[in-house]
Design an enzyme around this catalytic site. Sequence first.
Site, PDB file in Angstrom:
ATOM      1  N   ASP A 236     -10.625  -2.214  -0.329  1.00 54.40           N
ATOM      2  CA  ASP A 236     -11.391  -3.471  -0.296  1.00 54.40           C
ATOM      3  C   ASP A 236     -12.834  -3.301   0.192  1.00 54.40           C
ATOM      4  OD1 ASP A 236      -9.079  -4.648  -1.219  1.00 54.40           O
ATOM      5  OD2 ASP A 236      -8.501  -5.502   0.711  1.00 54.40           O
TER       6      ASP A 236
ATOM      7  N   LYS B 171     -15.407  -2.018  -4.231  1.00 56.64           N
ATOM      8  CA  LYS B 171     -15.535  -1.045  -5.332  1.00 56.64           C
ATOM      9  C   LYS B 171     -15.726  -1.760  -6.673  1.00 56.64           C
ATOM     10  CE  LYS B 171     -11.478   0.508  -4.187  1.00 56.64           C
ATOM     11  NZ  LYS B 171     -11.284  -0.176  -2.907  1.00 56.64           N
TER      12      LYS B 171
ATOM     13  N   GLY C  43      -6.833  -4.832  -5.933  1.00 57.07           N
ATOM     14  CA  GLY C  43      -7.419  -6.120  -6.308  1.00 57.07           C
ATOM     15  C   GLY C  43      -8.922  -5.914  -6.262  1.00 57.07           C
ATOM     16  N   HIS C  44      -9.541  -5.806  -7.428  1.00 60.23           N
ATOM     17  CA  HIS C  44     -10.976  -5.496  -7.502  1.00 60.23           C
ATOM     18  C   HIS C  44     -11.714  -6.735  -7.991  1.00 60.23           C
ATOM     19  CE1 HIS C  44     -10.108  -0.889  -7.875  1.00 60.23           C
ATOM     20  NE2 HIS C  44      -9.633  -1.428  -6.781  1.00 60.23           N
TER      21      HIS C  44
ATOM     22  N   GLN D 295      -7.953   1.611  -3.878  1.00 61.42           N
ATOM     23  CA  GLN D 295      -7.658   1.899  -2.458  1.00 61.42           C
ATOM     24  C   GLN D 295      -8.810   2.683  -1.801  1.00 61.42           C
ATOM     25  OE1 GLN D 295      -4.669   2.563  -4.788  1.00 61.42           O
ATOM     26  NE2 GLN D 295      -4.447   0.383  -4.478  1.00 61.42           N
TER      27      GLN D 295
ATOM     28  N   THR E 116      -0.996   4.432   1.087  1.00 59.77           N
ATOM     29  CA  THR E 116      -0.386   4.115  -0.195  1.00 59.77           C
ATOM     30  C   THR E 116       0.183   5.424  -0.735  1.00 59.77           C
ATOM     31  OG1 THR E 116      -0.717   2.937  -2.277  1.00 59.77           O
ATOM     32  CG2 THR E 116      -2.520   4.398  -1.572  1.00 59.77           C
TER      33      THR E 116
ATOM     34  N   VAL F 183      -4.991  -9.150  -2.852  1.00 64.03           N
ATOM     35  CA  VAL F 183      -3.691  -9.180  -3.523  1.00 64.03           C
ATOM     36  C   VAL F 183      -2.667  -9.985  -2.736  1.00 64.03           C
ATOM     37  CG1 VAL F 183      -1.748  -7.725  -4.262  1.00 64.03           C
ATOM     38  CG2 VAL F 183      -4.090  -7.003  -4.723  1.00 64.03           C
ATOM     39  N   THR F 184      -2.630  -9.792  -1.418  1.00 68.85           N
ATOM     40  CA  THR F 184      -1.538 -10.385  -0.642  1.00 68.85           C
ATOM     41  C   THR F 184      -1.955 -11.644   0.113  1.00 68.85           C
ATOM     42  OG1 THR F 184      -2.116  -9.011   1.239  1.00 68.85           O
ATOM     43  CG2 THR F 184      -0.447  -8.136  -0.250  1.00 68.85           C
ATOM     44  N   GLY F 185      -3.261 -11.869   0.253  1.00 74.39           N
ATOM     45  CA  GLY F 185      -3.718 -13.039   0.997  1.00 74.39           C
ATOM     46  C   GLY F 185      -3.573 -12.896   2.506  1.00 74.39           C
ATOM     47  N   ARG F 186      -3.140 -11.707   2.970  1.00 76.98           N
ATOM     48  CA  ARG F 186      -2.981 -11.526   4.423  1.00 76.98           C
ATOM     49  C   ARG F 186      -4.346 -11.413   5.093  1.00 76.98           C
ATOM     50  NH1 ARG F 186       0.576  -6.231   4.554  1.00 76.98           N
ATOM     51  NH2 ARG F 186      -0.626  -5.877   2.690  1.00 76.98           N
TER      52      ARG F 186
ATOM     53  N   HIS G 109     -21.770  -5.603   1.910  1.00 79.07           N
ATOM     54  CA  HIS G 109     -21.509  -6.585   2.964  1.00 79.07           C
ATOM     55  C   HIS G 109     -22.568  -6.575   4.073  1.00 79.07           C
ATOM     56  CE1 HIS G 109     -17.413  -7.645   1.580  1.00 79.07           C
ATOM     57  NE2 HIS G 109     -17.422  -6.419   1.130  1.00 79.07           N
TER      58      HIS G 109
ATOM     59  N   GLY H  48     -24.251  -9.426  -1.212  1.00 78.60           N
ATOM     60  CA  GLY H  48     -23.498 -10.583  -1.691  1.00 78.60           C
ATOM     61  C   GLY H  48     -22.537 -10.107  -2.763  1.00 78.60           C
TER      62      GLY H  48
HETATM   63  P1  GDP Z   1     -12.334  -3.665  -3.815  1.00 79.97           P
HETATM   64  O1  GDP Z   1     -10.849  -3.664  -3.753  1.00 79.97           O
HETATM   65  O2  GDP Z   1     -12.940  -2.468  -3.152  1.00 79.97           O
HETATM   66  O3  GDP Z   1     -12.863  -3.824  -5.217  1.00 79.97           O
HETATM   67  O4  GDP Z   1     -12.821  -4.927  -2.990  1.00 79.97           O
HETATM   68  P2  GDP Z   1     -12.191  -6.422  -3.037  1.00 79.97           P
HETATM   69  O5  GDP Z   1     -12.618  -7.069  -4.286  1.00 79.97           O
HETATM   70  O6  GDP Z   1     -10.734  -6.400  -2.748  1.00 79.97           O
HETATM   71  O7  GDP Z   1     -12.835  -7.065  -1.749  1.00 79.97           O
HETATM   72  C1  GDP Z   1     -14.190  -7.156  -1.589  1.00 79.97           C
HETATM   73  C2  GDP Z   1     -14.564  -8.639  -1.389  1.00 79.97           C
HETATM   74  O8  GDP Z   1     -15.886  -8.706  -0.899  1.00 79.97           O
HETATM   75  C3  GDP Z   1     -14.583  -9.412  -2.694  1.00 79.97           C
HETATM   76  O9  GDP Z   1     -14.315 -10.758  -2.437  1.00 79.97           O
HETATM   77  C4  GDP Z   1     -16.019  -9.206  -3.171  1.00 79.97           C
HETATM   78  O10 GDP Z   1     -16.465 -10.202  -4.064  1.00 79.97           O
HETATM   79  C5  GDP Z   1     -16.752  -9.273  -1.863  1.00 79.97           C
HETATM   80  N1  GDP Z   1     -17.992  -8.464  -1.805  1.00 79.97           N
HETATM   81  C6  GDP Z   1     -18.256  -7.270  -2.380  1.00 79.97           C
HETATM   82  N2  GDP Z   1     -19.497  -6.829  -2.011  1.00 79.97           N
HETATM   83  C7  GDP Z   1     -20.006  -7.766  -1.173  1.00 79.97           C
HETATM   84  C8  GDP Z   1     -21.241  -7.884  -0.431  1.00 79.97           C
HETATM   85  O11 GDP Z   1     -22.110  -7.016  -0.462  1.00 79.97           O
HETATM   86  N3  GDP Z   1     -21.368  -9.005   0.336  1.00 79.97           N
HETATM   87  C9  GDP Z   1     -20.405  -9.966   0.403  1.00 79.97           C
HETATM   88  N4  GDP Z   1     -20.629 -11.022   1.188  1.00 79.97           N
HETATM   89  N5  GDP Z   1     -19.239  -9.885  -0.264  1.00 79.97           N
HETATM   90  C10 GDP Z   1     -19.049  -8.802  -1.043  1.00 79.97           C
HETATM   91  P1  IMO Z   2      -8.006  -1.935  -3.405  1.00 79.45           P
HETATM   92  O1  IMO Z   2      -8.021  -1.055  -4.646  1.00 79.45           O
HETATM   93  C1  IMO Z   2      -6.579  -2.526   0.669  1.00 79.45           C
HETATM   94  C2  IMO Z   2      -2.588  -0.931   1.605  1.00 79.45           C
HETATM   95  C3  IMO Z   2      -1.512  -1.934   1.940  1.00 79.45           C
HETATM   96  C4  IMO Z   2      -0.657  -1.103   2.878  1.00 79.45           C
HETATM   97  C5  IMO Z   2      -0.715   0.284   2.251  1.00 79.45           C
HETATM   98  C6  IMO Z   2       0.463   0.615   1.339  1.00 79.45           C
HETATM   99  O2  IMO Z   2      -8.113  -3.378  -3.730  1.00 79.45           O
HETATM  100  O3  IMO Z   2      -8.987  -1.443  -2.423  1.00 79.45           O
HETATM  101  P2  IMO Z   2       1.186  -0.168  -1.092  1.00 79.45           P
HETATM  102  O4  IMO Z   2       1.509  -1.517  -1.636  1.00 79.45           O
HETATM  103  O5  IMO Z   2       0.062   0.515  -1.799  1.00 79.45           O
HETATM  104  O6  IMO Z   2       2.395   0.722  -0.981  1.00 79.45           O
HETATM  105  O7  IMO Z   2       0.706  -0.444   0.439  1.00 79.45           O
HETATM  106  O8  IMO Z   2      -1.922   0.323   1.504  1.00 79.45           O
HETATM  107  N1  IMO Z   2      -3.281  -1.156   0.315  1.00 79.45           N
HETATM  108  C7  IMO Z   2      -4.526  -1.653   0.196  1.00 79.45           C
HETATM  109  N2  IMO Z   2      -5.381  -2.120   1.132  1.00 79.45           N
HETATM  110  N3  IMO Z   2      -6.964  -2.458  -0.618  1.00 79.45           N
HETATM  111  C8  IMO Z   2      -6.134  -1.966  -1.568  1.00 79.45           C
HETATM  112  O9  IMO Z   2      -6.505  -1.761  -2.840  1.00 79.45           O
HETATM  113  C9  IMO Z   2      -4.828  -1.569  -1.176  1.00 79.45           C
HETATM  114  N4  IMO Z   2      -3.768  -1.072  -1.832  1.00 79.45           N
HETATM  115  C10 IMO Z   2      -2.835  -0.817  -0.916  1.00 79.45           C
HETATM  116  O10 IMO Z   2      -2.051  -3.071   2.571  1.00 79.45           O
HETATM  117  O11 IMO Z   2      -1.283  -1.004   4.141  1.00 79.45           O
HETATM  118 MG    MG Z   3      -9.322  -4.905  -3.182  1.00 78.91          MG
END
Ligand code: GDP
Ligand code: IMO
Ligand code: MG
Length: 440
Positions: A12, A15, A39-40, A227, A242, A305-308, A336, A423
């Site tokens: 998260d 990416k 969850g990207h 991840q 993972t 993905v999980t809302g946690r 960020h 952002g």
């Molecule tokens: P990923 O799994 O690495 O692709 O990241 P996620 O999408 O799960 O989580 C990143 C969250 O931060 C998402 O809601 C993005 O839209 C948001 N985000 C990404 N880059 C930035 C940033 O530079 N600033 C802010 N405020 N939010 C960002």
């Molecule tokens: P992205 O690609 C953040 C974490 C889970 C748990 C551990 C194992 O969006 O960055 P799993 O279901 O893979 O067996 O869970 O890994 N985890 C993530 N945390 N971003 C992810 O993916 C994750 N994928 C798995 O929360 O701790």
């Molecule tokens: Mg993610």
Amino acid sequence: MNVTIVGSQLGDEGKGGIVDLFGEDADVVVRYQGGDNAGHTVVHGDEEYKLRLVPSGVVRGTTGVLGNGCVVNLETLFEEIDRLCERGLRPDVRVSGRAHVVLPYHRVLDRAEEAAKNDEDLRVGTTGNGIGPAYEDKAGRRGIRVAELSRPELLRSRLEYVVPKKRRLAEEIYGVDTGDAFDVDALFETLRAFGDRLADEGMVVNAGSFLAERERESDAILFEGAQGAHIDVDHGNYPFVTSSNPTAGGAIVGTGVSPRMVSDGEIVGVVKAYHSRVGSGPMPTEMVDETASELREKVGGFGTVTGRARRIGWLDLPTLRYAVRVNGVTGIAINHVDALAGLDELRICEAYELDGERLIEPPSTTAAWEQCAPEYQTFDPWDDRDWTKVVVEGYDALPENARAYVEYVSDALDTPLYAVGVGPDRDETVVRRNPFEPAG
Ligand code: GDP
Ligand code: IMO
Ligand code: MG
């Protein structure tokens, strides 16, 4: 030129946004590991896409490939493709015939095993999507691969071998109710229907040769990690990981390309300007005060993905040094930076202290990592502002203190700064260097 984009922390990091940004110059975007645990997020104006399996480049109309290193829940994949179609996109997604399929019983067993761990410390906090059990079956040579879905006799015999074992595991070890998830006929029908759709839409490829061919045609390939380094099954804080290899080496074995296709290209490490984690495991810089709640409020710090609720911490340089080394990162993108605006004071963990010793990288056991005490540097804060304007004006328009913060990180890692995210939107990143463009 090929580019690999990896998470440098615990997932998260943002990416999806960076893949979307640099994906403008890619002809193919490839996921090489993980499954729908990812969850990207891609944001473009009013449109927000949360992609779990479909590679992020698909939003731009780029061909997306799921490599052999992925575990694919076809229900999620087709739902995702259908939703994108409803939004007017025409996703071109190919799946390696060697990729393993996540089956309904993997999900049941994932949740059952987590629930059975009564000692909170052993609970990984998985996403519950069956990822670990699917990779277990892959390594145990009892998994089902995508190419097998179009060979009914083989598929049925594979199911007849494996399903009774899984049913016994579920019933006798975990005491959970089975049902269609463990029924050979029901699974066979569902998988055959998925196999037909994959065949009708010409989605199954040999990823290694498909990508080699595209490279011969001088196409630019972007490898999209899911991840992050510290939840890599080999290089992360085991067992709180993972079950795949998000690090750059995974891009090679997870697609079947020549190692040179990855190592001769750029490897961009995505960094969140603070630290966050969904799930259990060591986190020496974890904040337990109001700053954590303030940040979580500001950034909507809940798992995609999980809302946690995400655990929040200060930026941790030992973890980043390790990620840069293990991945061979050639440039970093720090996201960020806007989220940190308005705090009273900022901190970066420079090193750890463990048993009187100073460590600049994490120790190799998770138990020792839990004991590490952070050594902090403090940084002056910056205020919120119109970040879109900052992007238009360029890097020097970033607040001076924000520049000092990101440059400190880049210097400490001895790695150039390619981008600064201010952002979530595609237009909210200050780009210093596009890895697809020749240096200089
Ligand atoms: P990923 O799994 O690495 O692709 O990241 P996620 O999408 O799960 O989580 C990143 C969250 O931060 C998402 O809601 C993005 O839209 C948001 N985000 C990404 N880059 C930035 C940033 O530079 N600033 C802010 N405020 N939010 C960002
Ligand atoms: P992205 O690609 C953040 C974490 C889970 C748990 C551990 C194992 O969006 O960055 P799993 O279901 O893979 O067996 O869970 O890994 N985890 C993530 N945390 N971003 C992810 O993916 C994750 N994928 C798995 O929360 O701790
Ligand atoms: Mg993610």
